[in-house]
Design an enzyme around this catalytic site. Sequence first.
Site, mmCIF file in Angstrom:
data_model
loop_
_atom_site.group_PDB
_atom_site.id
_atom_site.type_symbol
_atom_site.label_atom_id
_atom_site.label_comp_id
_atom_site.label_asym_id
_atom_site.label_seq_id
_atom_site.Cartn_x
_atom_site.Cartn_y
_atom_site.Cartn_z
ATOM 1 N N ASP A 14 -78.690 24.528 22.487
ATOM 2 C CA ASP A 14 -79.836 24.865 21.638
ATOM 3 C C ASP A 14 -81.148 24.531 22.323
ATOM 4 O OD1 ASP A 14 -77.817 25.382 19.898
ATOM 5 O OD2 ASP A 14 -78.500 24.045 18.307
ATOM 6 N N LEU A 86 -82.773 17.345 19.047
ATOM 7 C CA LEU A 86 -81.490 18.044 19.212
ATOM 8 C C LEU A 86 -80.467 17.209 19.968
ATOM 9 C CD1 LEU A 86 -82.788 21.592 20.258
ATOM 10 C CD2 LEU A 86 -82.613 20.590 17.985
ATOM 11 N N THR A 133 -76.247 19.092 10.270
ATOM 12 C CA THR A 133 -75.069 19.933 10.540
ATOM 13 C C THR A 133 -74.220 20.211 9.308
ATOM 14 O OG1 THR A 133 -72.883 19.852 11.604
ATOM 15 C CG2 THR A 133 -73.987 17.753 11.307
ATOM 16 N N TYR A 157 -68.684 11.521 14.001
ATOM 17 C CA TYR A 157 -69.856 12.357 14.285
ATOM 18 C C TYR A 157 -70.591 12.678 12.993
ATOM 19 C CZ TYR A 157 -72.378 16.777 15.092
ATOM 20 O OH TYR A 157 -73.325 17.772 15.120
HETATM 21 P P1 NDP Z 1 -75.004 20.268 23.135
HETATM 22 O O1 NDP Z 1 -73.851 19.335 23.174
HETATM 23 O O2 NDP Z 1 -74.934 21.560 23.888
HETATM 24 O O3 NDP Z 1 -76.318 19.489 23.659
HETATM 25 C C1 NDP Z 1 -76.554 18.159 23.326
HETATM 26 C C2 NDP Z 1 -77.761 17.670 24.093
HETATM 27 O O4 NDP Z 1 -77.990 16.302 23.773
HETATM 28 C C3 NDP Z 1 -77.597 17.732 25.613
HETATM 29 O O5 NDP Z 1 -78.849 18.010 26.187
HETATM 30 C C4 NDP Z 1 -77.179 16.309 25.945
HETATM 31 O O6 NDP Z 1 -77.468 15.923 27.269
HETATM 32 C C5 NDP Z 1 -78.075 15.558 24.983
HETATM 33 N N1 NDP Z 1 -77.647 14.184 24.716
HETATM 34 C C6 NDP Z 1 -76.439 13.735 24.351
HETATM 35 N N2 NDP Z 1 -76.464 12.398 24.154
HETATM 36 C C7 NDP Z 1 -77.727 12.008 24.434
HETATM 37 C C8 NDP Z 1 -78.382 10.759 24.455
HETATM 38 N N3 NDP Z 1 -77.747 9.613 24.145
HETATM 39 N N4 NDP Z 1 -79.686 10.722 24.803
HETATM 40 C C9 NDP Z 1 -80.358 11.841 25.133
HETATM 41 N N5 NDP Z 1 -79.785 13.052 25.152
HETATM 42 C C10 NDP Z 1 -78.479 13.133 24.804
HETATM 43 O O7 NDP Z 1 -75.330 20.526 21.603
HETATM 44 P P2 NDP Z 1 -75.967 21.833 20.895
HETATM 45 O O8 NDP Z 1 -77.092 22.323 21.711
HETATM 46 O O9 NDP Z 1 -74.871 22.738 20.496
HETATM 47 O O10 NDP Z 1 -76.516 21.194 19.535
HETATM 48 C C11 NDP Z 1 -77.830 20.671 19.438
HETATM 49 C C12 NDP Z 1 -77.909 19.715 18.259
HETATM 50 O O11 NDP Z 1 -77.589 20.393 17.066
HETATM 51 C C13 NDP Z 1 -76.951 18.529 18.330
HETATM 52 O O12 NDP Z 1 -77.595 17.434 17.728
HETATM 53 C C14 NDP Z 1 -75.769 18.963 17.482
HETATM 54 O O13 NDP Z 1 -75.111 17.848 16.961
HETATM 55 C C15 NDP Z 1 -76.482 19.763 16.419
HETATM 56 N N6 NDP Z 1 -75.737 20.848 15.814
HETATM 57 C C16 NDP Z 1 -75.139 21.789 16.590
HETATM 58 C C17 NDP Z 1 -74.500 22.860 16.007
HETATM 59 C C18 NDP Z 1 -73.825 23.917 16.814
HETATM 60 O O14 NDP Z 1 -73.035 24.661 16.250
HETATM 61 N N7 NDP Z 1 -74.146 24.071 18.081
HETATM 62 C C19 NDP Z 1 -74.466 23.013 14.542
HETATM 63 C C20 NDP Z 1 -75.173 21.962 13.832
HETATM 64 C C21 NDP Z 1 -75.786 20.935 14.456
HETATM 65 P P3 NDP Z 1 -76.459 16.298 28.486
HETATM 66 O O15 NDP Z 1 -76.734 17.744 28.838
HETATM 67 O O16 NDP Z 1 -76.880 15.336 29.531
HETATM 68 O O17 NDP Z 1 -75.072 16.092 27.977
HETATM 69 P P1 GDR Z 2 -66.922 21.905 15.290
HETATM 70 O O1 GDR Z 2 -66.710 22.870 16.545
HETATM 71 O O2 GDR Z 2 -65.957 20.783 15.259
HETATM 72 O O3 GDR Z 2 -66.972 22.789 14.085
HETATM 73 O O4 GDR Z 2 -68.346 21.280 15.614
HETATM 74 P P2 GDR Z 2 -65.466 23.140 17.488
HETATM 75 O O5 GDR Z 2 -65.737 24.434 18.140
HETATM 76 O O6 GDR Z 2 -65.158 21.974 18.348
HETATM 77 O O7 GDR Z 2 -64.254 23.287 16.442
HETATM 78 C C1 GDR Z 2 -64.241 24.285 15.440
HETATM 79 C C2 GDR Z 2 -62.860 24.332 14.791
HETATM 80 O O8 GDR Z 2 -61.920 24.820 15.729
HETATM 81 C C3 GDR Z 2 -60.750 24.019 15.653
HETATM 82 N N1 GDR Z 2 -60.024 24.109 16.923
HETATM 83 C C4 GDR Z 2 -60.447 23.660 18.110
HETATM 84 N N2 GDR Z 2 -61.616 23.077 18.478
HETATM 85 C C5 GDR Z 2 -61.764 22.749 19.795
HETATM 86 N N3 GDR Z 2 -62.931 22.198 20.197
HETATM 87 N N4 GDR Z 2 -60.782 22.989 20.719
HETATM 88 C C6 GDR Z 2 -59.594 23.566 20.387
HETATM 89 O O9 GDR Z 2 -58.724 23.780 21.221
HETATM 90 C C7 GDR Z 2 -59.422 23.940 19.021
HETATM 91 N N5 GDR Z 2 -58.413 24.542 18.347
HETATM 92 C C8 GDR Z 2 -58.786 24.638 17.087
HETATM 93 C C9 GDR Z 2 -61.273 22.626 15.337
HETATM 94 O O10 GDR Z 2 -60.227 21.801 14.857
HETATM 95 C C10 GDR Z 2 -62.328 22.969 14.307
HETATM 96 O O11 GDR Z 2 -61.749 23.127 13.057
HETATM 97 C C11 GDR Z 2 -69.405 22.092 16.121
HETATM 98 C C12 GDR Z 2 -70.306 21.194 16.990
HETATM 99 O O12 GDR Z 2 -71.260 22.017 17.629
HETATM 100 C C13 GDR Z 2 -71.019 20.168 16.137
HETATM 101 O O13 GDR Z 2 -71.984 19.478 16.934
HETATM 102 C C14 GDR Z 2 -71.740 20.889 14.984
HETATM 103 O O14 GDR Z 2 -72.371 19.947 14.165
HETATM 104 C C15 GDR Z 2 -70.747 21.726 14.180
HETATM 105 O O15 GDR Z 2 -70.144 22.653 15.059
HETATM 106 C C16 GDR Z 2 -71.435 22.506 13.071
#
Ligand code: NDP
Ligand code: GDR
Length: 378
Positions: A14, A86, A133, A157
């Site tokens: 993101d 984020l 989330t 989480y």
């Molecule tokens: P990513 O895992 O792709 O990115 C996470 C980011 O946070 C990376 O830049 C990572 O750094 C950084 N980070 C992790 N730990 C720390 C720390 N201790 N200090 C500073 N930076 C840190 O996540 P997304 O981009 O998918 O998600 C963004 C945010 O939105 C997160 O907070 C996630 O929980 C939340 N979210 C995501 C959803 C999704 O579906 N993608 C849905 C709802 C919420 P590095 O690159 O070094 O690992």
């Molecule tokens: P989620 O995403 O847990 O919803 O969190 P993920 O893609 O990891 O899992 C979604 C669903 O798929 C099922 N699943 C598996 N998941 C993974 N990772 N690997 C597998 O092999 C697999 N097989 C089945 C999981 O059990 C789950 O039900 C994501 C993250 O981006 C969070 O940071 C964010 O907050 C939520 O989405 C909204």
Amino acid sequence: MSKVALITGITGQDGAYLAEYLIKKGYIVHGIKRRSSMFNTDRIDHLYQDPHVENRNLILHYGDLTDSLNLTRIIGEIQPDEIYNLAAMSHVKVSFDTPEYTANADGLGVLRILEAVRLLNLIPKTRIYQASTSELYGLVQEVPQKETTPFYPRSPYAVAKLYGYWITVNYREAYKMHASNGILFNHESPLRGETFVTRKVTRAVGMQKKVYMGNLSSKRDWGHAKDYVRAMYAILQQDEPSDYVIATGITTTIRDFLRMAFAEIGVEIIFKGENVNEVAVLNYIDEKVFIERVGEVYLDNFRKRIGDEVVGVDPQYFRPTEVDLLIGDATKARTRLGWEPKYDLASLIEDMMLNDIKLMKKESYLKEGGYEVLNYFE
Ligand code: NDP
Ligand code: GDR
């Protein structure tokens, strides 16, 4: 005067899309990245500017959400108009292995940002977006989930994020901060981390003989990250801070996601068996689609795989407590922010698959010293 934004987690999925979006809007974007022993800025390298360039619009700082002195110094130095928090340990399954660290970064990290803004007397200037989330809904209490649906987190989480959500609301109410939660449902993209389920699947479809999955029956409401970062921005442009669900309103099983991803290259899979013995077998190839998407050169080898098991289940991917169903109601975002997603699940999968097919070809080409590799899809 350009607006100044600070993005924590700028190196993540993101963060990368949001940085690009804000730069296009004329912002000066500061980002916090973690020190790592290798480069970890792949996703934003196209935006990177050398520190010697004048009037840079992307500036990176070393930092960590577990280090309040560092966060306070950075925020004090750059005096941001907007902070997008984020950064997080964002993998639900991994949070069961690292619960304390997850609580520190994903829970207390939010407090550190809010406190820094308060202590630096930036409340009148700085608006804050907290990445909340749909995992907060966990064991869902209502279908579909909306802003008023009670939370029931189901992982370390989600519990850490619950603290982040409420401390954001509390600082808004206690100190009149412009602090808002985006309760975002799952959003994916070609930049999605490789261990989340969608990207694991789109990478595996061509690369792996057989991919092992966890719970195939869980259902997720998947959108495209490009659409979701637009919502983050819109939330901070409102006069009043508030909390918003961002979702598509459509939910799909992991099993159907697999079917759709294979269908992108013209391949039909059929699921057989139950629970840990469930498998998917390669049943049929629409050769025209395959050639169009992947290329004729790979077809022979792929044909030989008809009847093979291409998907299996490995319980190591099960979670101790699972979130079975998520489906969001984004009516508030639609009406107040005018937010609408442009991507549906089919166009999201197409985007991810086209990107991963390109990557596979590039990797296979490089691996074999520049010669085309015919067995890549074996
Ligand atoms: P990513 O895992 O792709 O990115 C996470 C980011 O946070 C990376 O830049 C990572 O750094 C950084 N980070 C992790 N730990 C720390 C720390 N201790 N200090 C500073 N930076 C840190 O996540 P997304 O981009 O998918 O998600 C963004 C945010 O939105 C997160 O907070 C996630 O929980 C939340 N979210 C995501 C959803 C999704 O579906 N993608 C849905 C709802 C919420 P590095 O690159 O070094 O690992
Ligand atoms: P989620 O995403 O847990 O919803 O969190 P993920 O893609 O990891 O899992 C979604 C669903 O798929 C099922 N699943 C598996 N998941 C993974 N990772 N690997 C597998 O092999 C697999 N097989 C089945 C999981 O059990 C789950 O039900 C994501 C993250 O981006 C969070 O940071 C964010 O907050 C939520 O989405 C909204």
